[in-house]
Design a protein around this motif. Structure first.
Motif, PDB file in Angstrom:
ATOM      1  N   PHE A 186       0.842  -1.196   0.000  1.00  0.00           N
ATOM      2  CA  PHE A 186       0.000   0.000   0.000  1.00  0.00           C
ATOM      3  C   PHE A 186       0.879   1.247   0.000  1.00  0.00           C
ATOM      4  O   PHE A 186       1.967   1.260   0.593  1.00  0.00           O
ATOM      5  N   SER A 187       0.382   2.299  -0.651  1.00  0.00           N
ATOM      6  CA  SER A 187       1.002   3.612  -0.522  1.00  0.00           C
ATOM      7  C   SER A 187      -0.110   4.651  -0.455  1.00  0.00           C
ATOM      8  O   SER A 187      -1.160   4.480  -1.090  1.00  0.00           O
ATOM      9  N   LEU A 188       0.127   5.696   0.322  1.00  0.00           N
ATOM     10  CA  LEU A 188      -0.867   6.761   0.503  1.00  0.00           C
ATOM     11  C   LEU A 188      -0.164   8.098   0.402  1.00  0.00           C
ATOM     12  O   LEU A 188       0.839   8.346   1.085  1.00  0.00           O
ATOM     13  N   THR A 189      -0.663   8.969  -0.491  1.00  0.00           N
ATOM     14  CA  THR A 189      -0.142  10.322  -0.615  1.00  0.00           C
ATOM     15  C   THR A 189      -1.285  11.310  -0.509  1.00  0.00           C
ATOM     16  O   THR A 189      -2.435  11.000  -0.858  1.00  0.00           O
ATOM     17  N   ASN A 190      -0.975  12.499  -0.013  1.00  0.00           N
ATOM     18  CA  ASN A 190      -1.960  13.579   0.087  1.00  0.00           C
ATOM     19  C   ASN A 190      -1.326  14.856  -0.445  1.00  0.00           C
ATOM     20  O   ASN A 190      -0.312  15.322   0.092  1.00  0.00           O
ATOM     21  N   ASP A 191      -1.904  15.400  -1.502  1.00  0.00           N
ATOM     22  CA  ASP A 191      -1.360  16.601  -2.147  1.00  0.00           C
ATOM     23  C   ASP A 191       0.106  16.412  -2.519  1.00  0.00           C
ATOM     24  O   ASP A 191       0.936  17.311  -2.341  1.00  0.00           O
ATOM     25  N   GLY A 192       0.427  15.221  -2.989  1.00  0.00           N
ATOM     26  CA  GLY A 192       1.783  14.931  -3.440  1.00  0.00           C
ATOM     27  C   GLY A 192       2.748  14.532  -2.346  1.00  0.00           C
ATOM     28  O   GLY A 192       3.895  14.162  -2.640  1.00  0.00           O
ATOM     29  N   ARG A 193       2.341  14.589  -1.103  1.00  0.00           N
ATOM     30  CA  ARG A 193       3.234  14.232   0.013  1.00  0.00           C
ATOM     31  C   ARG A 193       2.968  12.801   0.449  1.00  0.00           C
ATOM     32  O   ARG A 193       1.830  12.427   0.715  1.00  0.00           O
TER      33      ARG A 193
END
Length: 615
Positions: A186-193
């Motif tokens: 799994f990977s999670l990013t928010n606004d590119g971060r």
């Protein structure tokens, strides 16, 4: 009389969205669950503005054809139920409401390609209207974008929270699903971060520790127990934090049933009962538990978002949690927190930083030796000589003249046990402030809080005696007490009367809104039946069963143990200190007191050498 009519499909979808998609995190949960059910080995989640502006979920699962994409956007169309046996469902999603519900309140773009096709297909639905479809170029798998949630439903949009709050909710959803499937990356990013990224194929303990807190790996025990009939057993696995590793809120308790994250009152209450005599009432354990229950023994279709479940045999499930956790903790709970608090370690004083002798004397207004040493003038840091050897000579002279020397009792001690595994507490070397025992172990220095340690030992002896002699025997009341309660509370207590009787509390119905208390547990002799029954009724309403009475008995025993323990300030002989250490090594849960605080800490020899600059 108003005419009955069928609601249009777009309105039905919007109503369903109110149950399934109340916020972006709920939509994200449905999309990630679909990706897991599609057999993905990797799932990437990207958020914009915490999911308020956009959610994108990409997986490498089996993919869909153009016809399957169109069918997936119809109500109650699903590939998860091959027949009508809904009680045998084994997938995360199966209701067939998620995609059409999301598409009715947002702009939904689906791109998918099966592994046996050279190209994929793309379909765009904007708030219930098909606006675009055609071929798409992408690797095998599925990519779904959800944009502008509730843009055309301002009444719902205004109830959404801030981007930070929505991002936190999305983070929690993905984290829980990632814990349940350590075989999936799994990977999670928010606004590119990048928020987090975990690789597929990790073992369960590693995955959970990475997602909750890295220090949990060293402050937890593994859980793996099985109960129930041989043809339909219930298994519980996971990791449970030591009582000394706790939090002020219950947000770090992760519970799963058949791989599905749930927030179930029965399970939460059982966890609280398992830790009842090891944690203070305002502290909560940190853990991740995975229950594998035969599908026929659990109903996962009792809530639209599938966050609650119903068990056919709740007593069996509750029992495996309570007994399983206690059994696991008894194998590792002689440990304390694995390392001293970093702030405490940083407080060690080294040469050049510690207070000088004259400073200590000047702080003590009972002595004027320091003033005398400086010609009758009050001592001031500026008066301290700059030549250290001469200043040490002055200190020795003052000690010789005044007789102000530290005194201590000397007592012969034995050799430290060489087997660190069998004797982790070592041999006593002394006592500090008549409160802390200092011991030398084969692998380091041990410091024991004598009152906290003996408090736990006394409690365990009381509980063992209670198991043999019946500590929860009844004490009949001279005059039965009538306790008035709401009718619903009376119903709950009446249903649990048989269970309460096993704890020594004899109650019976006394009219529609009152209960008659005929006997109290002997350990609660002199207690108030009114407050006891009110608390039990509240606990049953909250947790589904009378766990609070058992906790109250544990609290009573804990109070008795506290008063019967070695107090801080009592001087112990070396023999007494060693006897305490040996009993700690034999006693379950000796690594923490009855309130969840550590009873001992250990400095490894490496830590000691670092304090003196040897490493």
């Amino acid at each position: 009389m108003p005419q009955i009519r069928r609601l249009p499909d777009n309105l039905v979808n919007r109503i369903a969205a109110g149950e399934v998609v109340e916020r972006p995190a709920a939509a994200l949960k449905e999309l990630v669950e679909n990706a897991i059910d599609a057999g993905a080995s990797r799932i990437d989640v990207a958020l914009r503005l915490g999911g308020l502006d956009g959610i994108e979920v990409t997986d490498d699962g089996c993919g869909m054809t153009a016809d399957e994409i169109a069918l997936a956007l119809e109500r109650h169309a699903t590939s998860k139920l091959p027949d009508e046996a809904i009680e045998q469902v084994t997938t995360l999603g199966f209701r067939g409401e998620a995609l059409p519900s999301i598409a009715s309140v947002a702009r939904l773009t689906i791109e998918s390609r099966p592994r046996d096709r050279d190209e994929g297909w793309r379909r765009v639905v904007d708030h219930g209207r098909l606006v675009e479809e055609g071929p798409a170029a992408l690797p095998p798998g599925t990519r779904i974008r959800v944009e502008h949630v509730f843009a055309n439903v301002p009444a719902r949009r205004k109830f959404l929270r801030s981007p930070r709050s929505e991002s936190t909710a999305c983070h929690d959803i993905v984290r829980r699903l990632a814990m349940a499937r350590p075989d999936v990356g799994f990977s999670l990013t928010n606004d590119g971060r990048r928020i987090f990224q975990v690789q597929p194929g990790e073992d369960l303990a590693t995955r959970v520790s990475r997602l909750i807190a890295r220090e949990l790996a060293g402050n937890s025990v593994a859980v793996d127990v099985m109960r129930g009939p041989s043809d339909a057993p219930v298994r519980m696995t996971g990791i449970a934090g030591l009582p000394t590793y706790n939090r002020g809120v219950a947000d770090h308790q992760y519970l799963f049933v058949n791989g599905r994250p749930v927030k179930d009152r029965l399970l939460i209450g059982a966890v609280r009962g398992a830790y009842s005599d090891m944690l203070a009432r305002d502290r909560h354990a940190v853990l991740a538990l995975f229950l594998d229950v035969p599908p026929s023994e659990v109903d996962v279709n009792v809530h639209p978002a599938k966050t609650e479940v119903r068990f056919r045999d709740p007593a069996l499930v509750r029992g495996i949690i309570v007994s399983g956790l206690r059994e696991a903790l008894s194998s590792g709970d002689r440990r304390s927190a694995q390392s001293p608090d970093p702030a405490a370690m940083g407080a060690w004083q080294r040469e050049g930083a510690q207070p000088t002798f004259a400073t200590a004397l000047a702080r003590d207004n009972r002595h004027d030796f320091a003033a005398q040493a400086f010609g009758g003038q009050p001592w001031h840091p500026a008066h301290q000589p700059t030549n250290p050897p001469i200043w040490r000579e002055t200190e020795r002279a003052i000690l010789a003249d005044t007789g102000f020397e530290p005194h201590a009792r000397a007592e012969e001690t034995g050799d430290a046990p060489g087997d660190a595994a069998t004797y982790p507490m070592g041999a006593a070397r002394g006592q500090i402030a008549e409160t802390y025992i200092v011991a030398e172990a084969a692998d380091g220095l041990v410091i024991v809080d004598q009152h906290a340690a003996h408090e736990r030992l006394t409690l365990e002896r009381l509980k063992a005696a209670g198991a043999e002699e019946g500590i929860t025997r009844s004490q009949p009341l001279l005059l039965p007490e009538v306790v008035e309660l709401d009718e619903a509370d009376c119903d709950r207590i009446e249903d649990a009367a048989d269970k309460l009787a096993t704890f020594g509390l004899a109650v019976e119905r006394f009219g529609p809104d009152a209960m008659l208390v005929r006997a109290m547990p002997a350990a609660l002799k002199g207690g108030d039946p009114h407050s006891l029954l009110r608390d039990i009724a509240d606990d049953i309403a909250q947790n589904g069963d009378a766990l609070l009475l058992g906790e109250r008995l544990d609290l009573v025993l804990a109070t008795m143990a506290c008063h019967g323990s070695v107090r801080a300030g009592r001087r112990l002989s070396v023999a007494e200190m060693n006897a305490l250490l040996r009993e700690m090594e034999r006693t379950p849960r000796s690594g923490q007191c009855n309130h969840g605080r550590p009873t001992w800490v250990k400095l490894s020899m490496g830590d000691v050498e670092k304090l003196f600059g040897r490493k």
